[in-house]
Design a protein around this motif. Sequence first.
Motif: not given
Length: 341
Positions: A226, A228, A230, A237, A274, A277, A279-280, A304, A315
């Motif tokens: 994973f 993420f 913020t 991570t 989670v 956050f 983005e993931c 998200l 990302t």
Amino acid sequence: MEKKNIDWENLGFGYIKTDYRYVSDYKNGAWDEGGLTEDDNVVINECAGVLQYAQTVFEGLKAYTTEDGRIVTFRPDLNAERMVQSAERLEMPVFPADRFVDAVTQTVKANAAYVPPYGSGATLYIRPYMFGSNPVIGVKPADEYQFRVFTTPVGPYFKGGVKPLTIRVSDFDRAAPHGTGHIKAGLNYAMSLHAIVDAHKNGYDENMYLDAATRKKVEETGGANFLFVTKDNTVVTPKSNSILPSITRRSLIHVAEAYLGLKVEEREVYLDEVEEFAECGLCGTAAVISPVGKIVDHGKEIFLPSGMNEMGPVTKKLYDTLTGIQMGRIEAPEGWIHVIE
Ligand code: PLP
Ligand code: COI
């Protein structure tokens, strides 16, 4: 060299037989010189260690055609190193790292006609692996092993390419503390098969596994780590001894810091945080970076903010920079690109 007549743009992540594979056998305490063969069948005794007690480890990497027409692989030395660690954990003989890189190079070169063209969206997936091949009936390591490398052209791992995924928090565990989650052993994937079939049956693309000891911390999925982001653009991570040390993730940490000037935190990530956050994403050789749009925790839906239509902006920058390096559009750090031809 003429490329094979394959519909590169529409490839999924599946097996297509290519012309050559590499084989080396280990017997009487030594590896033989190894070499390429056209024979895609493995013939082993019915009682082989791999068949009885799952003594097998593997790797996964890709060959790319760069913008200027070269064929390259990405950091194969790190796959070689990780396979050494996997083999040691399962009491298998080590296939020397320099020979690993040479075997990968020979196999890709011999199958150059299957390396997808630049810009097709496809790549040549490379699967090195080794297994205990002689009969073993008491529980003990085999004495004889085979190391092989085959290749197969692939498209995106997840159907829909870069469309955000919906994942669920799994009630099944993937790896135990002090177990084998940190190595690339077939047994970890056998463990995950029921969980992934069940996830798909229920409409989810993947499982988010939690740490088995406390079930409070995020680990990884069945085939990717994973990442993420913020709300203030820090990349986070999960750090854990029971996840696979992803080469993609380790590379992305460097890309985030050195190319994009982002702050990166590698630390324990609690399921509770989670929802904070922005983005993931899932990262790995097969997954590249696949965005996650929604995480479902036993009925509680976490959306998200990046949404279900596209990758989040950070990302996307990570994705563009990493793939730019792999395809030769962006200058790579020293030693990251291994030129095949
Ligand atoms: N985690 C698991 C369980 C994997 O199977 C993979 C795939 O190799 C990864 C993470 C990503 O690792 P890498 O980036 O080295 O491919
Ligand atoms: C890879 O990314 O290379 C893997 O081995 C993951 C697997 C789920 C295909």
